[in-house]
Design a protein around this motif. Sequence first.
Motif, PDB file in Angstrom:
ATOM      1  N   SER A  81      -1.166   1.143  -3.543  1.00  0.00           N
ATOM      2  CA  SER A  81      -0.389   2.030  -4.514  1.00  0.00           C
ATOM      3  C   SER A  81      -0.655   1.728  -6.056  1.00  0.00           C
ATOM      4  O   SER A  81      -0.311   2.577  -6.683  1.00  0.00           O
ATOM      5  CB  SER A  81       1.071   1.882  -4.116  1.00  0.00           C
ATOM      6  OG  SER A  81       1.526   0.482  -4.389  1.00  0.00           O
ATOM      7  N   THR A 131       0.969  -1.224  -0.102  1.00  0.00           N
ATOM      8  CA  THR A 131       0.117   0.004  -0.125  1.00  0.00           C
ATOM      9  C   THR A 131       0.988   1.339  -0.157  1.00  0.00           C
ATOM     10  O   THR A 131       1.995   1.318   0.350  1.00  0.00           O
ATOM     11  CB  THR A 131      -0.766  -0.087   1.119  1.00  0.00           C
ATOM     12  OG1 THR A 131      -0.023   0.014   2.458  1.00  0.00           O
ATOM     13  CG2 THR A 131      -1.820  -1.184   1.216  1.00  0.00           C
ATOM     14  N   ALA A 132       0.276   2.512  -0.200  1.00  0.00           N
ATOM     15  CA  ALA A 132       0.945   3.680  -0.361  1.00  0.00           C
ATOM     16  C   ALA A 132       1.502   3.986   1.125  1.00  0.00           C
ATOM     17  O   ALA A 132       0.678   3.586   2.140  1.00  0.00           O
ATOM     18  CB  ALA A 132       0.149   4.698  -0.868  1.00  0.00           C
TER      19      ALA A 132
END
Length: 446
Positions: free
Chosen positions: A44, A36-37
């Motif tokens: 992301s 994930t970001a």
Amino acid sequence: MADAARRLTALAEEVLGAPLPVRIRAWDGSEAGPPTASGGDTPSVPTLVLHRRRALHRLLWRPGELGLARAWVAGDLDIDGDLYQALDLLAGLLWERPAVHRGRAAPAALRALGDPRLRAAARSLLALAGPGLPPPPPREEVRVRRGPLHTLRRDKDAIHHHYDVGNAFYELVLGPSMVYSCAYWDDVDGTPTLEAAQYAKLDLICRKLALQPGQRLLDVGCGWGSMVLHAAREYGVRAVGITLSEEQAAYARKRVAEAGLTDRVEIRVQDYRLLTDGPFDAVSSIGMAEHVGSTRYTEYAAVLHRLLVPGGRLLNHQIARRPEPDEEAYRVDAFIDRYVFPDGELAPVGRTVGQLEEAGFEVRDVEAIREHYALTLRRWVANLEANWVAAVRATSPGRARVWRLYMAASAVSFERNRIGVDQVLAVRTPDSGVSGMPLRARDWRG
């Protein structure tokens, strides 16, 4: 512990020989893939969602693009996140690998049955999918087609599959212009309205054809009548529009009547090969030649040449593919052929120009406008997504999913220069050699 997503990611990377560029969320709620970001829970990259194990069965029985398409159309598989980004990330693995070039949908790894490593991966995938027979294709898929390509009957059936899905559906997607071909934009941001860009495209074609009041125009594959209406209303021509779609013809005739142009515009359900009432001063063919096929293209060009008066102009607006290293190995895209344009074919623009010249035309201008089509497709997808409930009601959930995927994937293909679109202006130059064309290029009226 639920771990289907982790296992799927590992198997996919084993088969593809490369990291998976998207996340996977499986039917058991597990998720795996790129992180994930930073600083949040948002991935992301987009997430490929497998709602049911049935998606794996489809991929196992038809590896590659067709299996993915069937899973998508049936709703077994979805994308959570930016669809364009997902297609762009997957393009390098699925459509642009050397092994899948020339339309080979399945990666070479999936066809290398002699590789023990890949056999083991296939067994693991089968175990993860569980027992079961191959599910039937979604009902939106074209069933078995018989007989030679591009006969009158088979072409009519193909057109029926694509265009006779409900005029109400196309109104939602195309908007008020009801033009189903590439618009003509002023800038790369596509800031004008879709309707303004479609008006600009129709007007550009009329100017390239140098239409004059009282002339006779033939529009081959007239769709819902937008070109003939524009030419009659703005340029004073008498126009004949032909289509193989009964639904399109009924809609176009209604528009002509509402515009008060029945004395100048005629809409026919007719194949171009059966036209006998030429000659015409000009011919437009906008997004129709993709249906003609390589076996019939020489005949198509010859028929249009015969239907024109000496000095008459043809505007051929056509999607083109890139030339293949081995043209004999070219195959039609499996998803497009089964779900979108049955029997449709794309050709390189050089071949199109050559065949028009062989038919006797003098080609005077080729304008490549592929970026314009990407902008147009993104507007159509936005229209579909904004009107999703009504679109599903007008057709079916599967059909709406077909159109969303096909239009978004096509936009990415135009943006990545996998396909293009060109307007070819050609003239039936008389024996005297006086073409009637202006001395300066693109001063269309002379």
